[in-house]
Design an enzyme around this catalytic site. Sequence first.
Site, PDB file in Angstrom:
ATOM      1  N   SER A 149     -26.620 -64.935 -32.915  1.00 28.46           N
ATOM      2  CA  SER A 149     -25.676 -66.045 -33.017  1.00 28.46           C
ATOM      3  C   SER A 149     -26.074 -67.156 -32.030  1.00 28.46           C
ATOM      4  CB  SER A 149     -24.257 -65.519 -32.751  1.00 28.46           C
ATOM      5  OG  SER A 149     -23.298 -66.519 -32.964  1.00 28.46           O
ATOM      6  N   ASP A 319     -22.255 -65.034 -44.422  1.00 27.47           N
ATOM      7  CA  ASP A 319     -22.021 -65.794 -43.175  1.00 27.47           C
ATOM      8  C   ASP A 319     -21.759 -67.262 -43.522  1.00 27.47           C
ATOM      9  OD1 ASP A 319     -22.121 -67.032 -40.679  1.00 27.47           O
ATOM     10  OD2 ASP A 319     -23.885 -65.916 -40.005  1.00 27.47           O
ATOM     11  N   HIS A 352     -20.573 -63.464 -40.502  1.00 24.72           N
ATOM     12  CA  HIS A 352     -21.358 -63.699 -39.295  1.00 24.72           C
ATOM     13  C   HIS A 352     -21.336 -62.499 -38.352  1.00 24.72           C
ATOM     14  CE1 HIS A 352     -23.326 -66.127 -36.276  1.00 24.72           C
ATOM     15  NE2 HIS A 352     -22.368 -65.913 -35.407  1.00 24.72           N
ATOM     16  N   ASP A 353     -20.193 -61.848 -38.239  1.00 22.36           N
ATOM     17  CA  ASP A 353     -20.042 -60.732 -37.300  1.00 22.36           C
ATOM     18  C   ASP A 353     -20.710 -59.440 -37.753  1.00 22.36           C
ATOM     19  OD1 ASP A 353     -18.765 -61.868 -35.197  1.00 22.36           O
ATOM     20  OD2 ASP A 353     -16.816 -60.940 -35.543  1.00 22.36           O
TER      21      ASP A 353
END
Lengths: 384, 384
Positions: A149, A319, A352-353
Amino acid sequence: MAEFIPPGTRWFDLPTPFPMKRGGALHGARLAYETWGRLDADGGNAILILTGMSPDAHAASSDAAPAPGWWEWMIGPGKPIDTRRWFVVCINPLGSCKGSTGPASVNPDTGQPYRLDFPELSIEDAADASAALLRGLGIAQLACLVGNSMGGMGALSLLARHPGIARSHVNICGAARALPFSIAIRSLQREAIRLDPQWNGGAYDDAENYPENGMRMARKLGVITYRSALEWDGRFGRVRLDSDRREGEDPFGLEFEVESYLEAHARRFVHKYDPNCYLYLSRSMDWFDLGEAHAGDTARGLAAIEGVRHALVIGVKTDILFPIQQQEEIAAGLRNAGCDTRFLPMPSPQGHDAFLVDEERFGPAVAGFLRALPAAALPSGKVA
Amino acid sequence: MAEFIPPGTRWFDLPTPFPMKRGGALHGARLAYETWGRLDADGGNAILILTGMSPDAHAASSDAAPAPGWWEWMIGPGKPIDTRRWFVVCINPLGSCKGSTGPASVNPDTGQPYRLDFPELSIEDAADASAALLRGLGIAQLACLVGNSMGGMGALSLLARHPGIARSHVNICGAARALPFSIAIRSLQREAIRLDPQWNGGAYDDAENYPENGMRMARKLGVITYRSALEWDGRFGRVRLDSDRREGEDPFGLEFEVESYLEAHARRFVHKYDPNCYLYLSRSMDWFDLGEAHAGDTARGLAAIEGVRHALVIGVKTDILFPIQQQEEIAAGLRNAGCDTRFLPMPSPQGHDAFLVDEERFGPAVAGFLRALPAAALPSGKVA
C-alpha cells in the site's frame, strides 16, 4: 502518544539535521522498527518491510513482544517470510505516531509537540529515513524490499533514490503515483478531521479535546475503500442488527450489520491514532509521483530503477483505492528496468486490504518468490 | 424552501390521509411534477419518469419553464423521449424538497415544518404517491415507466405494487434492493450531516444555522461515488490548480484539480437542498428490497411483476454505487416475469451518473427502445 507504541520497538536515531524534500529539516528525529531472525555476517539476508499508512512496526510476534502482529501469518519461522532464513526489519514510517518521529512528537526547538509545525512530509522523506536505518544496521543491500500500500509507494521511492539498495522487490497493492479517485477520498478524510471543531487547528489533546467525530468519519471512509462491495455482499448482505443492538427507534441509527461493522472499526481506531499524523501521511500519498523527476512520466521513473533483479508485483482485482491498473503499471515499468518481474492479479474479494487477510493467496505467492531467490548473497554494491 | 422549486411545476393533491408503509399518514400532502407533450384522448401515450434522489421535476425545458432541465437532451420534440409522440410526466419524489411534500414541508397539525416528525419514508410510499398522480391525470396505464437510480427502485416498486400500471419499462442504473456498499456510503453521508452541530437535531434554518459542513461532506462523498476513477484519471490526472486558485500555503488546502471539482460541486449543492430531506430519502434507499414480500428473495419479487411486455435495462460498467450486477439482476428477473427484456451494459466511463451525461450512448438506446414500442395503445386494464 506513548500508548501507541508496541513493546519490542527499537529506535534508530536519524542523522541530524535530517533534510526534508519539500523544505525544512528534522533535528533529533528517530525511526521505530522491529526485527525478526538474525542478520548474516555478510549482511546479505535482510528483508525490509514498509507498511501501509496506519500500522506500527509490530508486523509479527517475537520473544520480546509476543502479541500477534498485523502480518503474523506472513512472518516467522517456517512462514512465507521465513525468519529462519531471513533477517526481517519492519519500520514504522517517518511521520507516523507509532514510535517514529512525526507531527505528534516533541519539537526539540520548543519542547512542545510539532503539530502543524512539522515540515511537509513526503513519501521520499520516509524512503530516505529507511535508507539511513539500513546503513545504521550494517545492511548495504537488501535481499528483498517488501512494500504494501503506502509502503509500496515508499519502496519504489527507496529503489529510485538509492540505486542498488535491493536485489529483489515485492510490491503489494502499491502505486507509482496517486490518482484522482484516491486523492479525492483522502481529501475528504482530511476535510472530515479538519472540520471537526475539536481538531482546533491541530491543537487538540488525547483526552476530551480530541477530534473524535472527524477521525471516526475518516476511518469509516477508509474502511469502505479498503474493502470491496463484493466481499460485503457476501459477508453482510442486508442483514439487520438484532433489536438489542439497535439504537432505540432512531431511523438513522445503526440498523444494518454493515453500519455496525464500520462503527466498530471507527471505535477501535479513534484515540489510538494521532489526527495530525493522519493528515500528514495522507497528504504525502497524494503528492507521490515516481515520474516527478522525469517530467511526470511514471513509466520512465519506473524504468530508471536500478539493481532490482527479481520482482513480484501483486494487485487485487477488487481494490478500488489502489486499483490493479496501478500494479500493472509498476510491473510493466520494472520489466522496462530490466527486472525479471512476475505480476499476480489476485481475485481476492477483500479489496485493498486483501494482503492483510487473504493468507491463502498471498502466503504462497510471497513464499514461492522468496524461496526462488538465489541462496547466497551476491557481492553487494555501495548503497547510494 | 420556495427557492428550490422550478417554475413550470404543477401540483397534485394526494388523497388524505395518505398512509405511509412504515407507519403514520400524511395529511394534505402533494406531489410536484411537470409535463411535456399532450395526452392522447385514450390516455395511452403517457411516459412517467422517476428521478434519482436529488433532481427536481424539471427534467427538460418547456414553454412555461424555458431553462434547460437535467435531462434536456433526452426529452423534447425529436429527442429520444419524443414529446411529439409521448405525453411525458416527471415527478419530484415524495419526501424531497423540490415541491413535493417532505420533511421540510409544513406539518398541517402544527403549522411548523415536519423536520424529524415526518413519518419514516419508504420507496414504496413514493411509488404509491406516483400511482395516485397517474390516476389523477386520467392515465390508467403508462406506455412506459422510466426510472433512473433511486427512481429505478421506485419504478420497480410501482410495477410490483400496482400490477398493470405500465406496458413497458426502462430501468437505468437502478436496483431491486440496496446492498451493503451503498448502504455504507449513505450511512456515512447521513452521519456527516447529523454530526454537524448546525444540524441541531434537524432544527436548522436555511441561513446561518444550516449544516453546511455536513452537507458539503455528504455531497462530496456522493459525487465521488456517482462518477468513476477511470473518468477522473483521464479528466483530472494529477493536474494541480494554478497558484492563484490555491489557498495560500496550507498543505491541506485545495491543490489538485479533483479537489477543486469536488469543492465546486459541494458549493453548488449546499443551501439548495434540505438536509432532513436528504436523510429521509437516503434511508429510504437503504430500506428498499423488492424481495421483502417474498421472504427476501429479490428474484421472486422481480418475477412477480405483471403486465410489463417490453423492458430495457441499462447499467454502467464503471458504476460503483449501483453496480452493474444489480441491473443484470433486474433484467434476469423481468425475463422471469415473462417480459421481453433487453439488457445493455454500457461502457461509459462516467460511472453511475453516465445516464445524465453520456448522451451518445443513452440517447440512441432509449430512442430505439421507445420507437419499437407498439404504435397504438393496447386496451388498458384497470390500475390496481
